[in-house]
Design an enzyme around this catalytic site. Structure first.
Site, PDB file in Angstrom:
ATOM      1  CD  GLU A 111      -2.712  -0.766   2.734  1.00  0.00           C
ATOM      2  OE1 GLU A 111      -2.762   0.358   3.297  1.00  0.00           O
ATOM      3  OE2 GLU A 111      -3.274  -1.767   3.186  1.00  0.00           O
ATOM      4  CD  GLU A 117     -11.868   1.772   0.699  1.00  0.00           C
ATOM      5  OE1 GLU A 117     -12.220   0.749   1.302  1.00  0.00           O
ATOM      6  OE2 GLU A 117     -10.669   2.065   0.507  1.00  0.00           O
ATOM      7  CE  LYS A 152     -10.269   2.329   5.102  1.00  0.00           C
ATOM      8  NZ  LYS A 152      -8.895   2.218   4.619  1.00  0.00           N
ATOM      9  CD  GLU A 173      -7.284   6.176   7.338  1.00  0.00           C
ATOM     10  OE1 GLU A 173      -7.478   5.344   6.440  1.00  0.00           O
ATOM     11  OE2 GLU A 173      -6.196   6.318   7.917  1.00  0.00           O
TER      12      GLU A 173
END
Ligand SMILES: *[C@@H]1O[C@H](CO)[C@@H](O)[C@H](O)[C@H]1NC(C)=O
Ligand SMILES: *[C@@H]1O[C@H](CO)[C@@H](O)[C@H](O)[C@H]1NC(C)=O
Length: 338
Positions: free
Chosen positions: A258, A310, A313, A318
């Site tokens: 990542e 997303e 999250k 984030e």
């Protein structure tokens, strides 16, 4: 004579290709959103953008089915909450493999089983090695050599990581990391490492240079003995190589599982331009350049985090690591082709 020349040219071209095309870039397909496109559309988006590698955090059947005949190679995660049972129960490991991988072996290019995510140090860390060993035993029994077993750790394993040569695993991580690395050395598979220059920069934007974090510095920024660093990602990778060496492991590679930069959520440290610059440069580093100052020959594959913003999250950065808006399916900033 002609033949020899042709062979020589072919060999030269091959060597050049190996030296240049370090590794294709992958993307993490994180799925903590309630507005994501259906998996077949996501697989189409990978293919349309020429992305041939995907990392998945869990074995969702709809996603795995969508990957059939996609020619996308897959690093498939085993969920943290499944590890305790799998550490002692080989039926659970067999069951997982038979449900998720075995039926698709001929249609999906599984490359890695990634046991757990960012669990060192922590309460679940001691389950990692037994689960990895159980998966390896299963693969050995079935004579499957194309799938590697590994785990994924973050920079939380370090006691010190700066400068790279002074890096060591923390006291609460050293023993478990040493065992895991012993296993990886034996099976000759790389360690997956999650590396975020963004978080290091954001924690100290006064003293850490943005250009060093974003691969845009013109020259060496950090000199560490004879080794010079123009970018922070290489320094973080070498922190792993140094720490491994100090526990006696010098033959395990790494995959940057990542890395990324959020396009929003933290004032002027995050915007689409900064995210675009980081991700483009990260992809360029992975796809065109082998090695680090400490390990000039190492091939270092990598995956961008992440495909989508997303919304399930935690709020803030984030939720803003995505390359794509999940609703419009448009890139949040121009960055393709990677
Ligand atoms: C599958 O992917 C590999 C590597 O990315 C590529 O070389 C090959 O041409 C692809 N095959 C098909 C059928 O798309
Ligand atoms: C953010 O704003 C501060 C204060 O104006 C400035 O000093 C800093 O350079 C800015 N950072 C970036 C990355 O634009």
């Amino acid at each position: 004579m002609m033949r020899i020349v042709q062979i020589a040219i072919a060999l030269w071209a091959l060597a050049a290709a190996v030296a240049e095309a370090a590794a294709p870039i992958g993307i993490n397909y994180g799925r903590l959103g309630d507005n994501l496109p259906p998996p077949p559309e996501v697989v189409q988006m990978f293919r349309q953008n020429g992305v041939t590698k995907m990392r998945l955090f869990d074995p969702d059947p709809n996603v795995l089915n969508a990957l059939k005949n996609s020619n996308i190679s897959v690093a498939l995660g085993v969920r943290n909450q499944d590890l305790q049972l799998m550490s002692t129960n080989t039926d659970a490991v067999n069951g997982w493999f038979n449900a998720n991988i075995a039926p698709l072996m001929n249609e999906v290019a599984f490359e890695y089983i990634v046991v757990g995510n960012e669990l060192v140090p922590g309460d679940l860390a001691n389950f990692l090695l037994p689960v990895m060993q159980n998966f390896q035993a299963l693969l050995d029994n079935r004579q499957i050599k194309t799938i590697g077993v590994t785990t994924c750790v973050a920079t939380s394993v370090f006691g010190n990581s700066y400068p790279p040569s002074a890096s060591v695993f923390a006291d609460n991580s050293k023993e478990v990391m040493t065992k895991i690395l012993g296993f990886l050395a034996y099976v000759q598979r790389p360690l997956f490492i999650n590396l975020y220059p963004y978080f290091a920069y954001a924690s100290d934007p006064v003293n850490i240079r943005l250009d060093y974090a974003q691969f845009t510095a013109a020259g060496v920024v950090v000199q560490d003995g004879p080794l010079g660093y123009t970018n922070m990602l290489d320094a973080m990778i070498d922190a792993f190589f140094w720490s491994m060496e100090k526990v006696g492991v010098s033959n395990v590679g790494v995959v940057v599982s990542e890395s990324g930069w959020p396009s929003g959520g933290n004032g002027n440290l995050t915007n689409p331009e900064l995210a675009s610059t980081y991700n483009k440069n990260f992809a360029k580093r992975i796809t065109t350049q082998n090695g680090t100052p400490k390990r000039p020959d190492a091939v270092i594959p990598g995956y961008i985090f992440a495909m989508f913003n997303e919304n399930q999250k935690p709020p803030g950065v984030e939720q803003n690591f995505g390359l794509f808006n999940p609703i419009t399916k448009q890139p949040i900033y121009p960055c393709f082709p990677l």
